[in-house]
Every structure is written in structure tokens, then in C-alpha cells.
Design a protein around this motif. Sequence first.
Motif, short mmCIF file in Angstrom:
data_model
loop_
_atom_site.label_atom_id
_atom_site.label_comp_id
_atom_site.label_asym_id
_atom_site.label_seq_id
_atom_site.Cartn_x
_atom_site.Cartn_y
_atom_site.Cartn_z
N UNK A 179 0.82 -1.20 0.00
CA UNK A 179 0.00 0.00 0.00
C UNK A 179 0.86 1.26 0.00
N UNK A 180 1.98 1.25 0.74
CA UNK A 180 2.78 2.46 0.86
C UNK A 180 3.38 2.87 -0.48
N UNK A 181 3.89 1.90 -1.26
CA UNK A 181 4.45 2.24 -2.55
C UNK A 181 3.36 2.71 -3.51
N UNK A 182 2.22 2.05 -3.46
CA UNK A 182 1.10 2.44 -4.31
C UNK A 182 0.65 3.85 -3.98
N UNK A 183 0.56 4.18 -2.69
CA UNK A 183 0.15 5.52 -2.27
C UNK A 183 1.16 6.56 -2.73
N UNK A 184 2.45 6.25 -2.62
CA UNK A 184 3.48 7.19 -3.04
C UNK A 184 3.42 7.44 -4.55
N UNK A 185 3.21 6.36 -5.31
CA UNK A 185 3.11 6.52 -6.76
C UNK A 185 1.88 7.34 -7.14
N UNK A 186 0.76 7.04 -6.49
CA UNK A 186 -0.47 7.77 -6.78
C UNK A 186 -0.31 9.24 -6.44
N UNK A 187 0.28 9.52 -5.29
CA UNK A 187 0.50 10.91 -4.89
C UNK A 187 1.43 11.61 -5.87
N UNK A 188 2.47 10.92 -6.32
CA UNK A 188 3.40 11.51 -7.28
C UNK A 188 2.67 11.87 -8.58
N UNK A 193 4.01 12.92 3.16
CA UNK A 193 3.38 11.59 3.24
C UNK A 193 4.18 10.67 4.15
N UNK A 194 5.49 10.70 4.05
CA UNK A 194 6.33 9.87 4.91
C UNK A 194 6.19 10.29 6.37
N UNK A 195 6.15 11.61 6.60
CA UNK A 195 5.96 12.08 7.98
C UNK A 195 4.60 11.65 8.52
N UNK A 196 3.55 11.81 7.72
CA UNK A 196 2.19 11.51 8.18
C UNK A 196 2.04 10.05 8.58
#
Length: 375
Positions: free
Chosen positions: A1-10, A117-120
Motif C-alpha cells: 500500500x505504501x508504494x502504491x500511495x506514493x506513486x499515486x500521490x506523485x 506523506x512519509x511524515x504523516x
Amino acid sequence: MSRSASRTLALVILAAVLACAVSGGLAAWRFHHKNPQAPVVRLDEYVVMGWVGWDSSWYMRIAEEGYSFTPGEQSSVAFFPLYPLAIRAVEALGPDVYQAGVLVTLLCGPLAILLFLRWARFRAEEPLAFQASLLLALYPFTFFLYGVMYSDALFLLLVVGAFLLLEKGHLGLAVLLGAVATAARPVAPAVVLGLLARRLEWKRERGERWTVLDFLPVLSALGFLLYMLYLDKQFGAPFAFAEAQAGWGQEPGWRSVLKLSWFKTVFFSHANAETVSRLCLHALLTLGALVLVGPTFRKLGWGYGVYCAVLVGIPAVTTKDFMGMGRYLISAFPLFLTLALLLRDHPRVRQGILAVGAVSLVLLSAAFGLDHYIS
């Protein structure tokens, strides 16, 4: 989920940057061609023109000529030195001063949101951290992070990085990054008190006793203090950055605290609809941020509550008419996570906020490109 969220946010950030670039560039083209004597420029230059305006000229002047100060008048000392120094460093690589300013923002802004996102993730579960990141990425005034030649993107990157390092237990690096951040914007009390309160709270959460080292965050004020020392040596006025505010009609006192200028303009003058709506928008956003400060204390802890209270409170009290608050609130980044937490059970409200924010990003970018005073 974390990688997917990062890609989506990017991808969301990329889309936002492109949308803001197009809207701002087209608006700059329209503004430029209002003048029949305007010189012809390359198509790519309209994008830069769409991201350069208002305070950008001050940063250009500082990067090119250094600081100046005339008591009681608008002076470049009101703008802190880190961003102009970054512009000068990039300019040395080949771009002109405006291109360099845009490049610094383009590098720092999107990276700051990804870092957020990483901080949150340290303060909430993954889905809420992602939702908070979207709220930040699509906040109407976040277009200032997508290329505008202002210092907000650089400051946000540094301060989010400082708190992230603090959450990871890297105290020395957090203090170092905090010290650099206080050389970017005049909000040192928020950074210092926020980092200090969060460090002491962090130790208490782990059942550890405080030591002298835990008070190192006070050294985060060094960037701010070094700028004061420079002003004292150069102009004999360590608080010249504050004195220069008089040139913008921002004298400290009860008139500013009571917002008499705001009331006069909104209710008792013949100001046009654009001016009134702009001042009301900034006032409403300020009120919303102040309302979120209380829940931030409860949900994210004293460190982030103190940081947001001071960061929002200082300009909210000192500004004469709330102007600029919409942009200043970007730096109160914990509020976006607080909002996501409050909207946990209200997905439709959150989706509505995101939709309004996305449209507003494009509209405000166009307005800035048309040389309207936004923030």
C-alpha cells in the motif's frame, strides 16, 4: 500500500504541476499580449512568466544585488536569505535568475509533499496519511509549491524534513535542518518551540527521562539569529526585517490586532468585489486553521499543536487584513493531517474539498499569471 500511495500521490502532484503550468502560462500569454508593444518571447518563457510576479521581484533583486534597507519604506530585508541564496546557486549553473527561482520551487515543492506523506505515516495509519497528503497537494494555495518564485516550497521541505528526522530519532540532523529552515522565513519561534515540544513529548512517549541533549532544538534558531547578526552588522538594525513591514502598512499595534483595515475595506469602503472576496477568503481560511489548532493538540500531540498555534498565530495577529494567510497556512502542515483525521467518517465531504481544491488550484494559477494579487 505504501508504494502504491506514493506513486499515486506523485501522479497527482505531476498532474497538478502540469495543470498549474498550463493555466499560469496561458494567463501570462494573455496578460503579456494586452500590451501591443510587448516583445515576442518563446513559448516556454510564458510558463516562467506565469510563475513570476509580485514578491518574485524582491527575490530577484536580492539574488542579483544583495540587500538594501530604508527605514519606514518597503525594503528587501523583509525577505529572509535562504531562498535568494538557493536561486543564486542554481543561477550559477546557467539559468537566468527567474528560471533559477522557478526551478528551486519546482524541485522543493513536490518533494516536500512526498516527504509529508512519509511524515504523516508516523502519526496515522496509511490511508489517512495518504488522504492528508492529497488535501495538502490540492489545497488551493499549494500552487505556490508548483513553480511560483516564492520561498514557501523551500521552507516547507526543510521543516517537514526536520520533524520527520525528529520522529525517526535523529535529533542532531533535525536541529540542523530546523536551523536552515529558520533562515528561510521569519517563523523561528514556531520551528524552535515545535521541535522542542515534540522532542520532549517523544521522549515521554518512550518512557525515557529528559536530558540536556533533548533541549538541542533551541539551536534551531541559529538561522534566524545569523540573519539578525547580518542585519545588525550591515545596517545597524537587527530587526530590520520587522521594521521594513511598515513599508507595506503592516505596523504592529492594536489596529493590526483588531483588523481594523479588514473591516474598513470589507464593510465601509467602495472596494471592488475581487478585493472584498480575496480578503474574506483569507480571513475564512485563517479562522478554519485556528479552529483546527485545538484538535491538532488532541490528535497529534503538543509538539505539533504548539508548532501550528505559533505559526498560524503570529501572522494572524500581526497582519492588518489577513492578506497572505492562505499561503502562510501551507507551512502549518500538521493541520492537513488533523483535517484528514476529522474527516475520517465523512468521505463525501473530503471528496468535495479535494474537488474544490483542484479547481481552485487551476483558477488561482491563472489569476496569478494574469498578475492579480493572490497572496
